[in-house]
Design a protein around this motif. Structure first.
Motif, PDB file in Angstrom:
ATOM      1  N   ILE A 290      94.915  21.098 -56.650  1.00 58.36           N
ATOM      2  CA  ILE A 290      95.136  21.805 -57.922  1.00 58.36           C
ATOM      3  C   ILE A 290      94.053  22.843 -58.186  1.00 58.36           C
ATOM      4  O   ILE A 290      94.369  24.024 -58.428  1.00 58.36           O
ATOM      5  N   PRO A 291      92.750  22.469 -58.175  1.00 59.63           N
ATOM      6  CA  PRO A 291      91.739  23.529 -58.394  1.00 59.63           C
ATOM      7  C   PRO A 291      91.735  24.577 -57.286  1.00 59.63           C
ATOM      8  O   PRO A 291      91.438  25.757 -57.548  1.00 59.63           O
ATOM      9  N   VAL A 292      92.044  24.168 -56.063  1.00 65.80           N
ATOM     10  CA  VAL A 292      92.119  25.151 -54.972  1.00 65.80           C
ATOM     11  C   VAL A 292      93.233  26.154 -55.244  1.00 65.80           C
ATOM     12  O   VAL A 292      93.062  27.368 -55.053  1.00 65.80           O
ATOM     13  N   PHE A 293      94.359  25.662 -55.719  1.00 64.74           N
ATOM     14  CA  PHE A 293      95.491  26.545 -56.016  1.00 64.74           C
ATOM     15  C   PHE A 293      95.128  27.539 -57.113  1.00 64.74           C
ATOM     16  O   PHE A 293      95.360  28.751 -56.974  1.00 64.74           O
ATOM     17  N   PHE A 294      94.558  27.047 -58.206  1.00 59.74           N
ATOM     18  CA  PHE A 294      94.220  27.945 -59.311  1.00 59.74           C
ATOM     19  C   PHE A 294      93.124  28.928 -58.905  1.00 59.74           C
ATOM     20  O   PHE A 294      93.163  30.106 -59.291  1.00 59.74           O
ATOM     21  N   GLY A 295      92.159  28.466 -58.106  1.00 57.99           N
ATOM     22  CA  GLY A 295      91.098  29.372 -57.668  1.00 57.99           C
ATOM     23  C   GLY A 295      91.604  30.478 -56.768  1.00 57.99           C
ATOM     24  O   GLY A 295      91.271  31.659 -56.962  1.00 57.99           O
ATOM     25  N   THR A 296      92.423  30.131 -55.784  1.00 58.39           N
ATOM     26  CA  THR A 296      92.936  31.141 -54.855  1.00 58.39           C
ATOM     27  C   THR A 296      93.917  32.092 -55.536  1.00 58.39           C
ATOM     28  O   THR A 296      93.876  33.303 -55.295  1.00 58.39           O
ATOM     29  N   THR A 297      94.782  31.560 -56.396  1.00 59.26           N
ATOM     30  CA  THR A 297      95.747  32.433 -57.078  1.00 59.26           C
ATOM     31  C   THR A 297      95.045  33.382 -58.044  1.00 59.26           C
ATOM     32  O   THR A 297      95.442  34.547 -58.177  1.00 59.26           O
TER      33      THR A 297
END
Length: 308
Positions: A13-20
């Motif tokens: 989840i944090p990886v997704f929000f960070g990359t997006t």
């Protein structure tokens, strides 16, 4: 295992929000007039610019724009282009072709690469080993577009075995040659990686123990040696699927394939930030999913690996 999967999903989840967020910031910060050329040869009237600016929230801060975009994305809405075409429809038309192309490329690189690596790793130095090393070095030294053009000219124009351009609704058979061109570089790396891994594990203690117990040579190779040797190869192949989908722009251009690659190119050329962002976000999701699948495959291939 279930707790591990849940923990990994929470970590994504944090990886997704960070990359997006990073992707959204980079794409929407590209300099230039997003409405240039949208009204033909003349400059767009100010009323049109004001209307479109309000419609796409271009006066909002970057943080506000991002969270509005994510809110729509979580409902399956990838936004729309400045021509009011839903990005989801564009992706829906182009994504299946690119996915088939990437899967064909992965299958080709896995079958040929792993097969060549196993043969050379088991036989050791000799004619076959030198042939594979020279062939893989040759493929690594060639850019993908050169491989694609050579295959197109030789197999299509000169020999007439294939059609130089792929049809609009490309079948698996039509994508074999483009898939080979797309996966040629990775195939060479996989062959070398498998060869090295097999050669190292041949002298491992668990292989010597299996031989000392009198187990058949075929079982030693397939059950003990190969399962442990392909772990780094599985990692490479899993991550490479996402890379192939994102890196298919040149291959799709050479063989006239209407896929994600051409859609990204058109989006960048026309400054359609919503299109570029939507496709890249989709590729991020593919990367995250494949990284989870690869980690789970470790436990299947190597009994020493257990997830709690």
């Amino acid at each position: 295992m279930i707790r591990y999967v849940l923990r990994r999903l929470l970590q994504l989840i944090p990886v997704f929000f960070g990359t997006t967020f990073l992707i959204y910031t980079l794409v929407w910060s590209i300099p230039g007039d997003p409405f240039a050329g949208k009204c033909g040869q003349v400059k767009c009237p100010q009323t049109f610019v004001d209307k479109m600016t309000e419609r796409y929230h271009l006066n909002d801060s970057l943080i506000e724009q991002y969270f509005k975009y994510i809110g729509k994305l979580l409902t399956g809405d990838f936004g729309e282009t400045f021509n009011e075409i839903p990005v989801g429809d564009l992706i829906g038309d182009a994504y299946p072709v690119t996915l088939r192309l990437a899967l064909v490329a992965v299958c080709i690189e896995a079958l040929i690469g792993v097969g060549a690596g196993v043969l050379t790793g088991l036989r050791g130095r000799g004619f076959l080993d030198n042939l594979v090393l020279m062939s893989t070095l040759f493929l690594i030294s060639l850019p993908v577009f050169v491989t694609g053009i050579v295959l197109q000219i030789v197999l299509g124009t000169e020999w007439g075995i294939i059609t130089p351009s792929v049809s609009a609704d490309a079948t698996i058979g039509e994508l074999i040659v483009p898939g080979f061109a797309l996966g040629s570089l990775s195939m060479a790396y996989i062959a070398r990686l498998t060869r090295t891994s097999i050669a190292e594990n041949r002298r491992a203690d668990f292989v010597r123990t299996a031989i000392a117990k009198g187990q058949p040579h075929r079982r030693v190779v397939w059950v003990h040696l190969l399962r442990n040797s392909v772990i780094p190869v599985i990692t490479f192949i899993g991550i490479d699927l996402g890379a192939l989908m994102g890196g298919a722009i040149v291959t799709e251009g050479v063989f006239n394939i209407n896929g994600i690659g051409g859609l990204i190119f058109q989006g960048i050329q026309n400054q359609e930030s919503a299109t570029v962002t939507g496709i890249v976000v989709l590729l991020v999701l593919v990367y995250l999913f494949m990284s989870l699948v690869v980690d789970l495959l470790y436990a299947v291939l190597d009994p020493r690996i257990r997830y709690d």
